[in-house]
Scaffold this active site. Structure first.
Site, PDB file in Angstrom:
ATOM      1  CE  LYS A 281      25.167  38.304  34.925  1.00 34.29           C
ATOM      2  NZ  LYS A 281      25.271  39.677  35.851  1.00 34.29           N
ATOM      3  CG  HIS A 282      29.815  34.723  34.706  1.00 37.92           C
ATOM      4  ND1 HIS A 282      29.775  34.808  33.437  1.00 37.92           N
ATOM      5  CD2 HIS A 282      29.413  36.135  34.902  1.00 37.92           C
ATOM      6  CE1 HIS A 282      29.607  35.900  32.901  1.00 37.92           C
ATOM      7  NE2 HIS A 282      29.332  36.508  33.634  1.00 37.92           N
ATOM      8  CG  ASN A 424      38.943  27.892  48.903  1.00 38.61           C
ATOM      9  OD1 ASN A 424      38.622  26.631  49.192  1.00 38.61           O
ATOM     10  ND2 ASN A 424      40.159  28.243  48.660  1.00 38.61           N
ATOM     11  CG  HIS A 530      37.184  22.245  42.104  1.00 38.92           C
ATOM     12  ND1 HIS A 530      37.249  21.266  42.993  1.00 38.92           N
ATOM     13  CD2 HIS A 530      38.065  23.123  42.695  1.00 38.92           C
ATOM     14  CE1 HIS A 530      38.018  21.384  44.098  1.00 38.92           C
ATOM     15  NE2 HIS A 530      38.554  22.814  44.027  1.00 38.92           N
TER      16      HIS A 530
END
Length: 530
Positions: A281-282, A424, A530
């Site tokens: 999800k996302h 993180n 990232h």
């Protein structure tokens, strides 16, 4: 530049991919177009009954050097580059016996395909086209007078314009074709330069280019006010770009991004060893699990966070079977991606008309070399893909207590998943399944807290007396800068931890683990994402 239709009297055709060639050439011939061609293309046209003039007749020079030299000649490039309304150009053509070429049809030697099939160095070099790009660029530059076609999908557009304009093309079409021509040669040169950089083991080339072919224009990007398109690159990697969409509405930008993340994650699990499922999800995993079967893996993955699984992307590392398809379709799911599917499974998914089913033909190799790239203001960041695998690492036990066999198995599992969660990252796992995931937090301690909280929520929903983090293991994508994040995991019930190590306070963190009686394993490799 003024609008002026240009009549096509002569066409130079030289193609490697002969799809649609004969039909197109016959249509041109009906317009009275003289056909000039080279080598295999000329033979194909002649064999179909067309009258074709070999380019050697045009230039007065034979094809030579194993075909390396055949169109690199002033009578070819003069015919393409001469400005028809420039008296000096016309005089030069007449003085040197140069005949105008009004249409150039070229597709290039299959360099990308040759590399993709693993050909040797010399074979790849021989499939670098020289004359083709030179002619394409010449014709595209002179698009005021010349039409250039580099893709068979444009054959019909040229014929339609000739039919509408009595054998001529419009400037608007020639401009569009010229733009496509330069894009094609740009992508072609990018593939060649990147191949050379790889062969030469050049880590940071002075110039870097990337190119791709349009897979489809998308309705919009991450948000409706953004434009977006999806391109395929020369890299042959099983995934969204290679997938056959069996059914469902068009994929969106976010669907493609999330589905890629899901499939890369599930590819960490060898299908010959275990069934695996990743729910995304996302762009973040909300549940990942192994199992004796796909349905078991799916159910364990959903249990991690059933709320987020609603409307998610489901990736499988084995062919979708009917039983699993039936269970997946019980809740709203955006996309299912798998290497393959049974006919019965396809029929079950087919009842959900909006649900996309993608079948890729295989899994991407998680250890394969490759490049990733992203734009920044005024530049571009390029790096090698994170192909590190916990299975290839020499793990170091840092604590007094070593992990049990079961803990070690779950630690490896958790670290595989952590590689695919935004930093993180904290991942709790138990019995080959995630039981709590903390993603994309600004501090590691917050990631540990969020993951533990989500595990508590999942326990309440499942009616369990305690969160599954009790007796779990925990993975961190990078080192613990302080012991506080580890202490949160210990409080949540973790009995073992895997992390890269390398902090200035490793001793403090290891001491906290020893005091709690938990095992700690260091990988020496981090997985920032990232």
């Amino acid at each position: 530049m003024t609008e002026k239709p240009r009549h096509i009297a002569r066409a130079l055709i030289s193609v490697s991919d002969k799809k649609g060639l004969v039909e197109f050439a016959h249509a041109l011939s009906k317009f009275g177009v003289e056909l000039v061609s080279t080598g295999g293309t000329a033979k194909a046209l002649a064999d179909s009954g067309l009258r074709v003039r070999d380019v050697s007749e045009l230039t007065g020079f034979p094809e030579m050097m194993d075909g390396r030299v055949k169109t690199l000649h002033p009578k070819v490039h003069g015919g393409l580059l001469a400005i028809r309304d420039d008296d000096k150009h016309v005089a030069a053509m007449q003085g040197h016996g140069i005949q105008p070429i009004d249409l150039l049809v070229v597709n290039l030697y299959p360099f990308e395909e040759t590399v993709a099939k693993g050909a040797d160095y010399d074979d790849c070099i021989e499939n670098i086209d020289i004359g083709g790009p030179a002619m394409i660029r010449a014709a595209a530059k002179n698009h005021a007078d010349v039409a250039v076609v580099v893709d068979a999908s444009d054959y019909q557009a040229v014929l339609d314009e000739m039919k509408a304009n009595r054998g001529a093309t419009t400037l608007a079409l020639r401009r569009r074709l010229a733009a496509k021509a330069y894009a094609r040669t740009g992508a072609y040169d990018a593939a060649i330069s990147n191949w050379f950089a790889s062969e030469n083991k050049t880590e940071a080339p002075d110039y870097r280019a990337f190119g791709g072919a349009l897979a489809e224009a998308l309705r919009y990007g991450e948000n409706p006010h953004q434009q977006a398109s999806f391109y395929r690159t020369p890299e042959k990697r099983f995934g969204v770009a290679t997938a056959r969409q069996v059914q469902g509405k068009q994929l969106s930008y976010n669907n493609i991004n999330d589905t890629d993340a899901a499939y890369e994650c599930v590819a960490e699990f060898d299908p010959a060893r275990t069934a695996a499922c990743a729910i995304i999800k996302h762009a973040n995993p909300c549940g990942v699990a192994e199992g004796a079967s796909l349905i078991e893996a799916y159910r364990k993955a959903v249990a991690c966070d059933s709320t987020s699984a609603f409307g998610g992307i489901v990736a499988l590392n084995q062919p979708l079977d009917a039983e699993t398809a039936k269970v997946i379709t019980e809740i709203f799911t955006e996309v299912i991606i798998a290497p393959d599917a049974s006919e019965e499974a396809i029929a079950i998914v087919g009842a959900k008309k909006a649900l996309r089913l993608l079948l890729t033909g295989g899994l991407p190799d998680s250890r394969a070399l490759g490049l990733t790239f992203k734009s920044v203001a005024g530049g571009m960041l390029v790096q090698t893909r994170d192909n590190g695998s916990v299975d290839d690492l020499k793990l170091k036990v840092a604590t007094k207590r070593a992990p049990t066999d079961q803990e070690m198995q779950d630690l490896r599992f958790a670290f595989r998943v952590a590689k695919h969660v935004k930093s993180n990252t904290i991942v709790y796992a138990k019995d080959g399944a995630t039981v709590g995931i903390g993603a994309g937090q600004m501090s590691r301690v917050d990631a540990a807290r969020i993951a533990a909280r989500k595990a508590e929520d999942a326990a309440k929903e499942l009616g369990l007396p305690a969160p599954l983090t009790k007796g779990s293991v925990v993975a961190s994508d990078a080192f613990f800068p302080f012991a506080d994040g580890l202490l949160v995991a210990i409080e949540a019930g973790a009995t073992a931890v895997i992390q890269p190590g390398g902090s200035m306070r490793d001793d403090e963190v290891i001491k906290a683990a020893d005091e709690a009686g938990i095992a700690m394993v260091l990988t020496g490799m981090r997985h920032f994402r990232h």
